[in-house]
Scaffold this motif. Structure first.
Motif, PDB file in Angstrom:
ATOM      1  N   GLY A  84       0.810  -1.195   0.000  1.00 30.06           N
ATOM      2  CA  GLY A  84       0.000   0.000   0.000  1.00 30.06           C
ATOM      3  C   GLY A  84       0.856   1.263   0.000  1.00 30.06           C
ATOM      4  N   GLY A  85       0.477   2.223  -0.837  1.00 26.00           N
ATOM      5  CA  GLY A  85       1.206   3.482  -0.931  1.00 26.00           C
ATOM      6  C   GLY A  85       2.380   3.463  -1.874  1.00 26.00           C
ATOM      7  N   ALA A  86       2.649   2.330  -2.505  1.00 23.54           N
ATOM      8  CA  ALA A  86       3.843   2.214  -3.346  1.00 23.54           C
ATOM      9  C   ALA A  86       3.736   3.066  -4.607  1.00 23.54           C
ATOM     10  CB  ALA A  86       4.076   0.754  -3.724  1.00 23.54           C
ATOM     11  N   THR A  87       4.877   3.594  -5.002  1.00 25.74           N
ATOM     12  CA  THR A  87       5.031   4.285  -6.270  1.00 25.74           C
ATOM     13  C   THR A  87       6.010   3.483  -7.121  1.00 25.74           C
ATOM     14  OG1 THR A  87       6.925   5.581  -5.521  1.00 25.74           O
ATOM     15  CG2 THR A  87       4.730   6.514  -5.106  1.00 25.74           C
ATOM     16  N   THR A  88       6.246   3.942  -8.337  1.00 28.10           N
ATOM     17  CA  THR A  88       7.259   3.298  -9.175  1.00 28.10           C
ATOM     18  C   THR A  88       8.611   3.306  -8.473  1.00 28.10           C
ATOM     19  OG1 THR A  88       7.539   5.428 -10.297  1.00 28.10           O
ATOM     20  CG2 THR A  88       6.116   3.797 -11.374  1.00 28.10           C
ATOM     21  N   GLY A  89       8.883   4.358  -7.717  1.00 28.02           N
ATOM     22  CA  GLY A  89      10.144   4.434  -6.986  1.00 28.02           C
ATOM     23  C   GLY A  89      10.291   3.341  -5.957  1.00 28.02           C
ATOM     24  N   ASP A  90       9.168   2.918  -5.360  1.00 26.48           N
ATOM     25  CA  ASP A  90       9.223   1.855  -4.349  1.00 26.48           C
ATOM     26  C   ASP A  90       9.425   0.490  -4.977  1.00 26.48           C
ATOM     27  OD1 ASP A  90       8.765   3.413  -1.923  1.00 26.48           O
ATOM     28  OD2 ASP A  90       6.806   3.824  -2.808  1.00 26.48           O
ATOM     29  N   ILE A  91       9.124   0.346  -6.253  1.00 30.90           N
ATOM     30  CA  ILE A  91       9.430  -0.906  -6.922  1.00 30.90           C
ATOM     31  C   ILE A  91      10.928  -1.013  -7.165  1.00 30.90           C
ATOM     32  CG2 ILE A  91       9.171  -2.191  -9.093  1.00 30.90           C
ATOM     33  CD1 ILE A  91       6.280  -1.412  -9.139  1.00 30.90           C
ATOM     34  N   LEU A  92      11.558   0.095  -7.469  1.00 33.23           N
ATOM     35  CA  LEU A  92      12.977   0.074  -7.828  1.00 33.23           C
ATOM     36  C   LEU A  92      13.910   0.353  -6.661  1.00 33.23           C
ATOM     37  CD1 LEU A  92      12.754   1.971 -11.228  1.00 33.23           C
ATOM     38  CD2 LEU A  92      12.734  -0.496 -10.824  1.00 33.23           C
ATOM     39  N   ASN A  93      13.369   0.881  -5.563  1.00 34.83           N
ATOM     40  CA  ASN A  93      14.205   1.260  -4.423  1.00 34.83           C
ATOM     41  C   ASN A  93      13.528   0.865  -3.114  1.00 34.83           C
ATOM     42  OD1 ASN A  93      16.245   3.128  -5.932  1.00 34.83           O
ATOM     43  ND2 ASN A  93      14.228   3.892  -6.545  1.00 34.83           N
ATOM     44  N   ALA A  94      14.330   0.655  -2.088  1.00 33.78           N
ATOM     45  CA  ALA A  94      13.786   0.362  -0.760  1.00 33.78           C
ATOM     46  C   ALA A  94      12.995   1.558  -0.251  1.00 33.78           C
ATOM     47  CB  ALA A  94      14.915   0.017   0.196  1.00 33.78           C
ATOM     48  N   GLY A  95      11.966   1.283   0.543  1.00 33.07           N
ATOM     49  CA  GLY A  95      11.149   2.362   1.086  1.00 33.07           C
ATOM     50  C   GLY A  95      10.544   1.968   2.414  1.00 33.07           C
ATOM     51  N   LYS A  96       9.357   2.489   2.695  1.00 30.12           N
ATOM     52  CA  LYS A  96       8.661   2.187   3.934  1.00 30.12           C
ATOM     53  C   LYS A  96       7.205   1.860   3.626  1.00 30.12           C
ATOM     54  CE  LYS A  96      11.533   5.014   6.999  1.00 30.12           C
ATOM     55  NZ  LYS A  96      11.556   6.123   8.002  1.00 30.12           N
ATOM     56  N   GLY A  97       6.617   1.008   4.484  1.00 27.68           N
ATOM     57  CA  GLY A  97       5.224   0.638   4.330  1.00 27.68           C
ATOM     58  C   GLY A  97       4.313   1.591   5.072  1.00 27.68           C
ATOM     59  N   THR A  98       3.042   1.228   5.186  1.00 24.71           N
ATOM     60  CA  THR A  98       2.061   2.112   5.799  1.00 24.71           C
ATOM     61  C   THR A  98       2.267   2.278   7.298  1.00 24.71           C
ATOM     62  OG1 THR A  98       0.534   0.250   6.063  1.00 24.71           O
ATOM     63  CG2 THR A  98       0.330   1.549   4.055  1.00 24.71           C
ATOM     64  N   LEU A  99       2.978   1.344   7.932  1.00 20.12           N
ATOM     65  CA  LEU A  99       3.301   1.472   9.356  1.00 20.12           C
ATOM     66  C   LEU A  99       4.640   2.154   9.582  1.00 20.12           C
ATOM     67  CD1 LEU A  99       2.184  -2.034  10.727  1.00 20.12           C
ATOM     68  CD2 LEU A  99       0.882   0.112  10.697  1.00 20.12           C
ATOM     69  N   GLY A 100       5.276   2.548   8.503  1.00 19.02           N
ATOM     70  CA  GLY A 100       6.576   3.195   8.610  1.00 19.02           C
ATOM     71  C   GLY A 100       7.740   2.248   8.729  1.00 19.02           C
ATOM     72  N   LEU A 101       7.490   0.954   8.609  1.00 12.70           N
ATOM     73  CA  LEU A 101       8.563  -0.037   8.701  1.00 12.70           C
ATOM     74  C   LEU A 101       9.235  -0.201   7.344  1.00 12.70           C
ATOM     75  CD1 LEU A 101       6.696  -2.710  10.853  1.00 12.70           C
ATOM     76  CD2 LEU A 101       8.267  -0.920  11.638  1.00 12.70           C
TER      77      LEU A 101
END
Length: 291
Positions: A84-101
């Motif tokens: 949830g909340g993912a963008t194209t950037g989150d497919i190609l790079n590490a990020g955070k989920g909806t809980l901030g983890l």
């Protein structure tokens, strides 16, 4: 890869004939294993608040469309990394989920052994949640006029159409990254289903978009899907049309008819997101495209 999936296609033809309101389940005689399947995407893929939630950080359901496709296809292995909340950037790079983890880059799940990859992305790149919130706020006090359209076209430029155009190369980069990671995989870009009605002026105040803004939002949705279809074709991927089958199943329909929930969901799902029937319909669209 086309020769590697004959049983999947035969099975998909059968699944497409199933009535759209029925949840997909594992067939009585499972298809032969079709290799590794990886699902990438945002909340329309992950299925927020649809039981059972198997990853709260990514609001991911085990009844979302990738899970239904995997069960029907009989894949030898299945990895759903949609979030949830993912963008194209989150497919190609590490990020955070909806809980901030922390969440690893989704592309890291794609390996050379992957046979099938579905990609449902692009809505958050154009600011989906912000658009819905702003347009609902604009329409709450007055159903007349076009306050949302006026907001996004002030200055003579349609900001949302510009965002869609700017997202196209980002989606292309995702497809290309998948192709690099899995050279022989079948890649399916999945479109977005209907949210506002495909005709008419909506259902204010149940869904508080001003009457004149509904046609504008419909145009935005169709433009986003058209961009995804063009980008998929230009980069050697398939496109699964989730919009056309969902016409008549929009947020203004009754609880037992709609595939996407409204401001206050009546079926288990997040607001303005597919419910379980909507995820089933998206699975059917993917299987139809594979066929």
């Amino acid at each position: 890869m086309h020769n590697a999936l004959p049983r999947l296609r035969a099975l998909a033809l059968t699944v497409v004939a199933v009535t759209a309101g029925t949840l997909l389940s594992s067939p009585a005689h499972a298809a032969a294993p079709t290799g590794r399947y990886v699902a990438l995407g945002d909340s329309f893929t992950s299925g927020p608040l649809i039981p059972d939630q198997v990853d709260l950080n990514c609001v991911r359901s085990n009844r979302n469309y990738p899970s239904l496709v995997a069960r029907t296809a009989g894949s030898t292995s299945f990895s759903d990394v949609s979030c949830g909340g993912a963008t194209t950037g989150d497919i190609l790079n590490a990020g955070k989920g909806t809980l901030g983890l922390p969440v690893p880059a989704q592309i890291s799940a794609v390996t050379a052994a992957t046979a099938l990859v579905s990609i449902g992305i692009g809505g958050n790149d154009i600011g989906f949640s912000g658009i819905v919130s702003a347009c609902a706020q604009d329409g709450i006090g007055n159903p007349f006029g076009t306050p949302c359209r006026d907001r996004y076209t002030s200055g003579g430029t349609d900001q949302l159409q510009a965002r869609i155009a700017a997202t196209a190369p980002k989606v292309a980069a995702v497809v290309q990254a998948v192709r690099t990671a899995a050279p022989t995989a079948r890649i399916v870009v999945v479109g977005y289903p209907v949210i506002v009605p495909d005709s008419g002026y909506g259902c204010w105040p149940t869904v508080p978009f001003a009457f004149g803004d509904v046609p504008y939002l419909r145009t935005v949705a169709k433009s986003l899907n058209a961009m995804l279809a063009r980008t998929a074709a230009a980069n050697g991927a398939d496109y699964a049309d989730a919009y056309t089958p969902s016409i008549g199943r929009d947020v203004c329909r009754g609880k037992s008819v709609r595939w996407v929930e409204g401001v206050v969901p009546e079926n288990a799902a997040a607001p303005f997101h597919p419910n379980a029937a909507g995820e089933q319909a998206m699975a059917t669209a993917v299987l139809a495209r594979l066929a």
